[in-house]
Design a protein around this motif. Structure first.
Motif, mmCIF file in Angstrom:
data_model
loop_
_atom_site.group_PDB
_atom_site.id
_atom_site.type_symbol
_atom_site.label_atom_id
_atom_site.label_comp_id
_atom_site.label_asym_id
_atom_site.label_seq_id
_atom_site.Cartn_x
_atom_site.Cartn_y
_atom_site.Cartn_z
ATOM 1 N N ALA A 77 0.838 -1.201 0.000
ATOM 2 C CA ALA A 77 0.000 0.000 0.000
ATOM 3 C C ALA A 77 0.872 1.250 0.000
ATOM 4 N N CYS A 78 1.890 1.256 0.847
ATOM 5 C CA CYS A 78 2.801 2.415 0.884
ATOM 6 C C CYS A 78 3.497 2.607 -0.450
ATOM 7 N N LYS A 79 4.023 1.527 -1.003
ATOM 8 C CA LYS A 79 4.758 1.648 -2.257
ATOM 9 C C LYS A 79 3.848 2.114 -3.390
ATOM 10 N N CYS A 80 2.614 1.648 -3.408
ATOM 11 C CA CYS A 80 1.679 2.071 -4.454
ATOM 12 C C CYS A 80 1.411 3.573 -4.334
ATOM 13 N N LEU A 81 1.209 4.062 -3.112
ATOM 14 C CA LEU A 81 0.986 5.491 -2.907
ATOM 15 C C LEU A 81 2.211 6.312 -3.300
ATOM 16 N N LEU A 82 3.394 5.883 -2.873
ATOM 17 C CA LEU A 82 4.621 6.624 -3.162
ATOM 18 C C LEU A 82 4.932 6.638 -4.655
#
Length: 194
Positions: A113-118
């Motif tokens: 989730a973090c990587k997708c947002l970043l």
């Protein structure tokens, strides 16, 4: 390329840019699992936190890094940190990393989730290349990066010195702007399973 310092959120996490108000929560989140810090370039647990925090804020003021507290939305707890850093507008590139999660936050939806947002934020801001690097002796991290859809580019020998003094070989991965739609679909599919 202009990457704004802004809150990023999905149904799993809210990424909150560092402010003084977050300092104590981030300290608590990082002050665990000393063994995981052993191979890191910098340490942010225990007595190392204050210097690490000051360095992150200085890089934010310089415009080369956006450091985020990772807040798990299911319970509102800060469970780690991650960053967009080595921001280079002239070359339209940046890195994603400087990531640490509490043990109970690993292996679920938090990291993808973090990587997708970043990644979405970087590419949406005009990046044409996003790098993700890790210690060459960390196969778990390399596997996680490949699962994001990144391409392995090789190993930079004796690329960095860890805080413990070891000359670190760095495994380099990247995602390009024209690869991002496929990687995003892959991440969305993974996150739909949670």
């Amino acid at each position: 390329m202009q990457i704004a310092t802004t809150v990023l959120e999905d149904r799993f996490v809210r990424l909150e840019p560092f402010t003084d108000a977050l300092r104590d929560e981030v300290r608590v989140a990082l002050d665990c699992d000393p063994a995981a810090w052993e191979i890191m370039v910098t340490a942010a647990h225990g007595e190392h936190f204050d210097g690490w925090w000051a360095s992150a804020l200085a890089a934010m003021r310089a415009g080369t890094r956006i450091a985020y507290a990772v807040r798990r939305l299911s319970d509102g707890v800060i469970v780690g940190t991650t960053s967009i850093y080595e921001i280079n507008p002239a070359y339209r590139r940046c890195e994603i990393g400087s990531t640490f999660y509490r043990p109970e936050a690993r292996g679920g939806p938090i990291n993808p989730a973090c990587k997708c947002l970043l990644l979405g934020h970087a590419f949406g801001s005009g990046a044409i290349r996003v790098e993700i690097i890790t210690d060459a002796i960390n196969p778990q991290s390399q596997a996680a990066i490949l699962k994001l859809g990144a391409k392995a580019e090789g190993v930079l020998r004796r690329h960095k010195i860890t805080w413990k003094g070891r000359a670190r070989d760095t495994a380099v991965f990247s995602i390009l702007d024209d690869e991002w739609p496929t990687a995003r679909d892959r991440l969305d599919h993974r996150l739909a399973g949670f």
